[in-house]
Design a protein around this motif. Structure first.
Motif, mmCIF file in Angstrom:
data_model
loop_
_atom_site.group_PDB
_atom_site.id
_atom_site.type_symbol
_atom_site.label_atom_id
_atom_site.label_comp_id
_atom_site.label_asym_id
_atom_site.label_seq_id
_atom_site.Cartn_x
_atom_site.Cartn_y
_atom_site.Cartn_z
ATOM 1 N N VAL A 1 0.832 -1.205 0.000
ATOM 2 C CA VAL A 1 0.000 0.000 0.000
ATOM 3 C C VAL A 1 0.860 1.244 0.000
ATOM 4 O O VAL A 1 0.625 2.198 -0.754
ATOM 5 N N GLY A 2 1.891 1.249 0.864
ATOM 6 C CA GLY A 2 2.794 2.399 0.889
ATOM 7 C C GLY A 2 3.543 2.581 -0.409
ATOM 8 O O GLY A 2 3.768 3.713 -0.859
ATOM 9 N N GLN A 3 3.925 1.469 -1.033
ATOM 10 C CA GLN A 3 4.620 1.556 -2.316
ATOM 11 C C GLN A 3 3.737 2.206 -3.377
ATOM 12 O O GLN A 3 4.208 3.017 -4.180
ATOM 13 N N TYR A 4 2.438 1.850 -3.387
ATOM 14 C CA TYR A 4 1.539 2.445 -4.376
ATOM 15 C C TYR A 4 1.270 3.917 -4.067
ATOM 16 O O TYR A 4 1.270 4.759 -4.975
ATOM 17 N N LEU A 5 1.049 4.240 -2.789
ATOM 18 C CA LEU A 5 0.769 5.633 -2.417
ATOM 19 C C LEU A 5 1.955 6.532 -2.707
ATOM 20 O O LEU A 5 1.793 7.723 -2.979
ATOM 21 N N GLY A 6 3.135 5.965 -2.665
ATOM 22 C CA GLY A 6 4.323 6.771 -2.936
ATOM 23 C C GLY A 6 4.724 6.800 -4.389
ATOM 24 O O GLY A 6 5.792 7.321 -4.729
ATOM 25 N N GLY A 7 3.914 6.228 -5.271
ATOM 26 C CA GLY A 7 4.244 6.202 -6.693
ATOM 27 C C GLY A 7 4.354 7.594 -7.297
ATOM 28 O O GLY A 7 3.797 8.567 -6.792
ATOM 29 N N HIS A 8 5.080 7.672 -8.401
ATOM 30 C CA HIS A 8 5.363 8.969 -9.024
ATOM 31 C C HIS A 8 4.320 9.378 -10.055
ATOM 32 O O HIS A 8 4.325 10.543 -10.491
ATOM 33 N N HIS A 9 3.447 8.475 -10.470
ATOM 34 C CA HIS A 9 2.459 8.808 -11.492
ATOM 35 C C HIS A 9 1.408 9.751 -10.918
ATOM 36 O O HIS A 9 1.144 9.750 -9.705
ATOM 37 N N PRO A 10 0.768 10.544 -11.773
ATOM 38 C CA PRO A 10 -0.261 11.480 -11.268
ATOM 39 C C PRO A 10 -1.388 10.768 -10.532
ATOM 40 O O PRO A 10 -1.890 11.270 -9.535
#
Length: 1496
Positions: free
Chosen positions: A516-525
């Motif tokens: 979950v943290g990996q997705y929330l920290g993603g660089h995409h808009p």
């Protein structure tokens, strides 16, 4: 009774006085006062018993307790009495007397006093404790004690306390017994059967006309408003009310006792020992096992938290009892425990089984508990419907089955119990399905399923599929969060909306925090937007930054990259500031200050709890770092201190810690269990309410998903256990149940059957045949689900067993015999696979086993619906044909013979109307015949012969194939095969069904070179035609007669003659039976082809001309004329067709054929002219005109041109070439035919005109006149062109004659006809005039005409007169022109005679002029002069002078001089001929001149 009480008490008092110490002598006086008092004074007497318990002598205490037990058991103690011993001081009151630990000031009743009395002796020896416990159970058992709830509570607590403190097994057993007796007595009073009965009776009364009392059963006329029941009297009402109140009170007591037991499990109570928990759990289990209906949902909820904890403990008795309680509640209270069951199994059972650190005994108990849960037959399916098919819950059955499967693979110790669990699941599903499926089939017969219910079932199925997709997405999310979210969006589980994605990440707790943290920290808009929405869902009101950060980071793990952490912290700071900026105690001025402080907390966490950091950050250092962090200002030191110590004590969840399931120390294992328990409590809080889905006739169908998903694992475990088991009967039963259940659910069971067959064959080779026998026994039941691959495996196994002789055929034969019970699709798949196996056997081993079975199966299934049987037979027959194609003699003979036997049996059944399955059944014979050698063809025909002999009465559509075989056989060059095929015809009886095939076969037979067969075909036609006549069958007469029509063109004389005679005999004799429409078909299909064949034969075979015209052609035209004459009344509608037929023959290049046609036409007109109508004459006259025009030899000029071209090719040669081109030859032949036809047509037209002109109109005569004029004009012009005629002659036209070709006769005959028609027109007009005149005279005489009508009549007469005058003038002018032409031609002749040149062309011209003059002389003599003599005087006077002058000149030309110089065609200057001509012509002219002279 009072005396009894007094006796008991008195005895006790006496014994007590003896043992009282001296300081209590005053008490003896008190005891003396009690003498003689009854039981109502027990409140006073109780002081004696209390005093007895204060004495240290054990015997006195035992006496006291025994006396009390005696009094209670005899019912002498009333629980309503108060304890009156106010001066009595309880020196050792125990803490358990009051839940708050304080003494009660108010008065107690005697029961409470006795309970306190018992509590005083709990520290005594075992004998006294036993008596004390017995006293307690006596109090509970005696109804006169009127036990209250709080008193019962104290008793239970006392018993539990005694058990907890006891070290004696006797006391333990006694405590357990008394404890359970108390529960039993308490719960027996809670039986609500009377209330249930009362409710049911009340419901019946509501729908019944006659109402009955709920108490006594008599007819009731009153209704109790309070309880809403029917009663007959006040007495019954009161009794019912008291009963209900008592039941309600008892039920409340029961609930209180159960709640008490559950509360005592709580660690807040002082009884925290393990023994307390065990006895309490035993009591609770006893309640759940015997009085589960009393367990309320709230009690279940309260109990669940303790059970969850105890199941994770290491103490065997503790977790064993906990599992038992849960499985019992899951058995009876599964509806109320929908949330608890999911948590228990998924979080407790699964975790215990998956944890490698769990003791084997613990795992064994867990597995046994799971096995007990699945003893309830509906359990597995209800779990599947309520959890696996629900979005609100985790997968349950899937997790159970997968976990058990994994343990089975890893640990052999647990394989037996796991196998038992799987067996229980299978048995339960099968029993449930059988029960509900039967009900379902009964309901379907009665009514259609409810639409709402169907929608509900569909929703469940959709939820299950959606949940599976969700699980796939979650698993993918764990590997790659970005791909996981994309997958869920494509599966329509998520929308590509940041709000929806954020909500999904927040609510789905199965997602790893790190992912979950990996997705929330993603660089995409989209990731940044989701982070924002995710944070917005969280509320940080009234929290410190440290508290909010803990809450925030408890949901996910911070991503590793600094940029990602920065975005997360920034969003946290913004949300925290937004939620708390309006609070009074809020210390931060902006979100940026919160952002900086949050980073400082993360640094503090790392520094304090990272083992690599040696020197830890101190509080002072932390405060220094936090200076001016709040936009240049400091935060309160107290706030920083609290924050520091909080993080120091409890670290922030910056990174997710997952404790591996490896071998751990007991402390670490306990910590792991505590974390799991914490997780479970959170899950309990998040559980939402949901309805429990019951299994019914509709939802049972969803069990297919469960079996479909895990049947492979079920079977693998069962087979593995079977292979290692000595006694596998139960396993075989479960295996077969699994397969049958899968089949009932319409699943693909091919793989299951293949696996069982593999193991079964191995065991069969080892001597164990039970599994294989069992599988073969259920094949008839599961056959519809085997499909192609399944049948392939089964049949291959059966074939192998037969080949190796591994099993008795009685077991395998059932498979083939029961094939008749398969559905249509399954039998088709079965036969396809059997054919494939047979093909393989034949190709590889030349083995006939499967082919034999195929024949047997075909026999068994012959009773199927014909459409299905047709499809099956198509497969079987194709295979048999393939078998024959291998060219192995024994296989071919067996295959064809099998076909014969099957056909004979099949053909014994009557075939339905318009069904043609016999054709398909017999079709293989035809196909085999075509692709076989001579010997095989002979065998096939012999088999067909046997079929005809045995089944010809039943054959219908099968004749089609038989005739095809006959036809193919007749076409064979081998005489033996042809003879066999011809012999088959003798066994066929003519019937309407086969007429078409018979006709086709007769056609082929007629074309045979064998003349005997061809003649037989004519005989067959006669027989068939007679049958048609008797059956009044006309439809097929045409094709049947067409055979004779074809044979009429045969080149063999006998066949041709017999065919023509037979054909026209039938038409003439039976023609009256045919209607006009049928005659049309006969003409087009039978008669016309004969003439077409005649024309074709004459054009292609000139050598046959002589024979044809002498015999065949003449007979045909004679017969056609006779046919028309006899049946004209039915053939008159075909007059145009006959005319067209005559026209084709006339236009043929053959002169004789044209003459026969014209003669036949004449015969038809002469015979039936009187029957013609006006429309018929129109057609006939049009035909005459067309034929006259078409037979004018206009192509004579073409002969001249072709001759000129040919002469140019042979320039320099003196002789004319005899050979001419084919084109010139065709033109010459055509002109020959046209000339002859023209003359003959003119002649018959003249004859017809003379006979039937009165039936024609003036306009028709005019048209015919024009036609003759055109013929006359063409001939006249052609005769005048001497040079053209000369060139034509040189080209080869009429080269056998000594004169030039000419049309003198055509000119003369056409002119004669034209003159005759003009005469007829004049006659007709004259008759019309006379008729009109007579009509006018009649009208005038009768005075029927007015002036206008008179004028019209006069006008009409004038018109007729004018028409007549026109025709008359034309007629006179033609006569004059003819005489003038005669005179001119004589002058031309005289002039040519004076020329003396030797030019051959001049001589020819002279000769041709002489011939022309002779033609005109004949014309004058025959046609002109007789017509002049017939003119009336008035008509002749119109042209009197012209006639007189021209005839005088003509008279001079017929003088002796001119006549002597003329010669006829046959002789030179024959005196007899010349005199005859002179006398006839001169006489005619003289006669005309005399008449003219008289008129002058």
């Amino acid at each position: 009774m009072n005396e009894t009480y007094q006796n008991v008490v008195s005895q006790y008092f006496e014994k007590l006085k003896k043992v009282l110490p001296q300081k209590l002598n005053y008490f003896k006086e008190t005891l003396s006062k009690f003498q003689g008092q009854d039981k109502s004074y027990f409140g006073d007497h109780i002081i004696a018993f209390k005093q007895g318990m204060q004495i240290k002598q054990s015997k006195i205490k035992e006496l006291t307790l025994n006396t009390l037990i005696n009094l209670v058991s005899k019912g002498y103690i009333d629980g309503c009495l108060l304890d009156n011993t106010n001066n009595f001081q309880q020196s050792e009151t125990m803490e358990i007397t009051d839940s708050k630990g304080k003494k009660k000031e108010q008065s107690m009743n005697v029961i409470e006093s006795l309970i306190h009395l018992v509590q005083q002796c709990l520290v005594e020896k075992d004998e006294i404790i036993s008596l004390a416990l017995k006293l307690l159970i006596s109090l509970v058992m005696n109804p006169f004690c009127n036990m209250q709830q709080h008193e019962l509570t104290k008793i239970i607590k006392t018993v539990v306390y005694v058990y907890a403190q006891s070290k004696s097994q006797n006391i333990d057993r006694l405590c357990k017994s008394i404890f359970l007796q108390i529960i039993l007595i308490t719960f027996q009073g809670s039986n609500c059967e009377s209330i249930v009965k009362m409710t049911l009776d009340n419901i019946i009364n509501k729908v019944s006309d006659i109402k009955y009392c709920q108490q006594c059963g008599k007819q009731g006329n009153f209704e109790c408003r309070q309880n809403k029941v029917t009663v007959c009297s006040y007495r019954c009402k009161k009794y019912i009310q008291e009963t209900i109140e008592l039941q309600q009170k008892n039920y409340e007591n029961v609930q209180s006792v159960l709640d008490l037991l559950i509360r005592l499990l709580s660690p807040k109570q002082q009884f925290q020992q393990l023994r307390n928990q065990i006895i309490l759990l035993e009591g609770i289990y006893f309640i759940c096992d015997n009085y589960d209906y009393c367990v309320e949902p709230q009690s279940i909820y309260n109990l669940s938290s303790y059970l969850l904890k105890f199941c994770l403990e290491n103490e065997y008795q503790l977790y064993s009892l906990s599992f038992k309680i849960f499985q019992r509640l899951a058995f009876s209270k599964h509806k109320e425990m929908i949330n608890q069951i999911n948590i228990f199994i998924n979080q407790i059972y699964i975790s215990i089984l998956q944890n490698k650190n769990t003791q084997d005994q613990h795992k064994q108990t867990t597995l046994e508990s799971l096995w007990n849960i699945f003893q309830r037959k509906h359990a597995s399916l209800e779990f599947y419907l309520n959890y696996d098919c629900s979005i609100k819950h985790e997968f349950l059955m899937e997790n159970i089955i997968n976990t058990l499967y994994s343990i089975f693979q890893q640990n052999e110790q647990f394989r037996p119990v796991i196998t038992q669990i799987y067996q229980s699941i299978i048995i339960g599903i099968e029993q449930t399905f059988n029960e509900k499926a039967i009900n379902n089939s009964q309901q379907e017969q009665q009514q259609q399923p409810d639409i709402d219910e169907t929608i509900f079932i569909n929703q469940l199925e959709m939820q299950r599929q959606q949940k599976q997709e969700l699980q796939k997405g979650v698993e993918l999310f764990k590997k790659n969060p970005e791909k996981g979210v994309s997958f869920l969006i494509k599966a329509n589980i998520l929308q590509e909306d940041p709000v929806q994605i954020a909500k999904f990440l927040l609510e789905n707790k199965s997602l790893p925090k790190e992912c979950v943290g990996q997705y929330l920290g993603g660089h995409h808009p989209i990731n940044i937007q989701v982070l924002s929405e995710y944070t917005n869902f969280i509320t940080f009101h009234n929290l410190s930054v440290e508290q909010a950060l803990r809450q925030y980071l408890d949901l996910f793990t911070l991503p590793p990259e600094s940029q990602q952490i920065d975005r997360v912290v920034q969003k946290f700071a913004d949300k925290f500031y937004e939620d708390n900026q309006n609070n009074q105690n809020f210390h931060f001025k902006s979100s940026s200050s919160i952002y900086t402080f949050t980073y400082l907390l993360v640094m503090l966490q790392t520094d304090l709890h990272n083992p690599k950091v040696v020197e830890k950050m101190k509080l002072t250092d932390f405060i220094k770092l936090a200076r001016q962090i709040n936009d240049g200002e400091d935060l309160p030191q107290e706030y920083l201190t609290v924050t520091y110590h909080s993080i120091q004590k409890n670290p922030l969840a910056v990174r997710e810690s997952s404790t591996p399931m490896n071998q751990l120390t007991p402390n670490l294992y306990q910590k792991q269990m505590e974390e799991l328990l914490k997780k479970i409590k959170e899950l309990i809080k998040r559980q939402s309410d949901s309805n429990y889905i019951q299994i019914d006739s509709e939802t049972i169908l969803l069990s297919k998903g469960l079996i479909e998903s895990f049947s492979g694992k079920f079977l693998e475990i069962l087979l593995t256990t079977f292979e290692s088991s000595l006694n596998g009967d139960s396993l075989i039963k479960s295996i077969l149940q699994l397969i049958k259940l899968s089949s009932k659910l319409s699943m693909k069971i091919e793989n299951l059957v293949q696996d069982v067959l593999k193991v079964g064959l191995n065991s069969l080779k080892k001597g164990n045949s039970m599994l294989m026998i069992g599988l073969l026994s259920i094949i008839p039941n599961i056959g519809n689900s085997l499909h192609e691959q399944g049948w392939k495996s089964v049949l291959e196994a059966i074939s192998l067993m037969d080949e190796l002789r591994l099993l008795d055929q009685d077991h395998t034969e059932k498979v083939f015999m029961c094939s008749k019970d398969l559905d249509n699709q399954s039998i088709e798949e079965f036969i396809i696979q059997l054919c494939q196996l047979s093909k393989s056997e034949i190709y590889q081993k030349h083995r006939l086993y499967s082919l034999q079975k195929l024949v047997e199966v075909s026999d068994y299934n012959m009773e199927r619906v014909k459409v299905i049987w047709n499809r099956l037979w198509s497969i079987v027959s194709n295979h048999i044909q393939e078998a024959v194609s291998f060219r192995v003699k024994k296989i071919t003979i067996f295959a064809v013979d099998s076909l014969k036997q099957l056909n004979i049996k099949f053909l014994q059944k009557e075939e339905l109307y318009n069904i043609q399955f016999q054709r398909e059944v017999l079709k293989p014979f035809e196909l085999i015949f075509v692709n076989s050698d001579v010997d095989e063809k002979e065998f096939v025909l012999l088999c067909v012969k046997q079929i005809l002999q045995n089944s010809k009465k039943h054959i219908k559509s099968g004749y089609k194939v038989i005739f095809n075989l006959i036809n193919v056989g007749l076409k064979e060059e081998n005489d033996k095969i042809s003879k066999l095929a011809f012999d088959l015809l003798k066994f066929i009886e003519i019937q309407e069904l086969i007429l078409i095939d018979l006709i086709q076969t007769y056609q082929i037979l007629g074309k045979k070179d064998n003349e005997n067969m061809a003649i037989n075909s004519i005989d067959f036609v006669k027989q068939c035609q007679r049958f048609m006549i008797t059956q009044e069958q006309q439809t097929l007469q045409v094709p049947l007669l067409g055979i004779l029509s074809n044979l009429a063109g045969d080149k063999r004389i006998q066949i041709q003659t017999q065919a023509v005679e037979t054909l026209f005999y039938i038409l003439e004799e039976k023609g009256s039976l045919f209607n006009e429409e049928y005659w049309i078909m006969i003409f087009s299909s039978v008669l016309r082809p004969i003439f077409d064949e005649i024309q074709f034969t004459l054009s292609t075979n000139p050598e046959l001309n002589q024979y044809w015209f002498k015999d065949s052609c003449q007979k045909v035209f004679q017969n056609i004329s006779s046919l028309i004459k006899k049946h004209y009344h039915k053939l008159k509608g075909q007059l145009p067709d006959f005319l067209k037929l005559f026209q084709n023959c006339i236009q043929n290049q053959n002169e004789k054929l044209a003459q026969l046609s014209i003669q036949a036409f004449k015969t038809m007109i002469m015979d039936k002219g009187l029957q013609f109508e006006q429309k018929d004459w129109e057609q006939i006259l049009l035909f005459i005109q067309q034929m006259l025009k078409s037979t004018i030899p206009t192509k004579l000029k073409d002969i001249d041109q072709s001759g000129v071209r040919q002469e140019q090719q042979y320039t320099g040669k003196l002789q004319r070439q005899k050979s001419i081109s084919s084109i010139t030859n065709n033109i010459i032949n055509e002109c020959y035919s046209q000339c002859a036809s023209q003359l003959l047509l003119i002649q018959i037209s003249k004859d017809i005109c003379e006979l039937y002109h009165q039936n024609w109109s003036l306009n028709q005569l005019s048209n015919l006149e024009i036609t003759f004029y055109e013929s006359y004009q063409f001939a006249k012009l052609f005769n005048q062109q001497i040079e053209l005629r000369y060139n034509i002659w040189k080209s080869g036209f009429m080269q056998d004659m000594n004169v030039l070709p000419g049309l003198l006769r055509q000119e003369r005959e056409a002119f004669s006809c034209m003159i005759m028609i003009i005469q007829l027109k004049m006659k007709m007009l004259k008759q019309e005039q006379q008729k009109e005149q007579q009509l006018k005279a009649q009208y005038i005489q009768e005075q029927q005409l007015n002036q206008e009508q008179l004028n019209q009549q006069l006008t009409k007469e004038q018109q007729l007169k004018e028409q007549y005058e026109i025709v008359l003038n034309k007629y006179l002018q033609i006569l004059l022109d003819s005489i003038k032409q005669f005179n001119s031609k004589h002058i031309q002749y005289i002039n040519e005679q004076q020329e003396t040149e030797e030019d051959p062309l001049i001589k020819i011209k002279q000769y041709e002029t002489e011939r022309d003059m002779q033609n005109l002389r004949t014309l004058l003599d025959v046609s002109i002069l007789p017509k002049i003599l017939l003119l009336s005087d008035e008509e002749m006077k119109l042209k009197l002078s012209e006639f007189y002058e021209l005839l005088l000149n003509a008279c001079s030309f017929v003088s002796e001089h001119s006549v002597l110089q003329m010669s006829c065609q046959d002789c030179k200057k024959c005196v007899r001929c010349l005199n005859q001509q002179k006398n006839n012509l001169f006489f005619q002219i003289k006669k005309c001149l005399l008449k003219l002279f008289e008129l002058k």
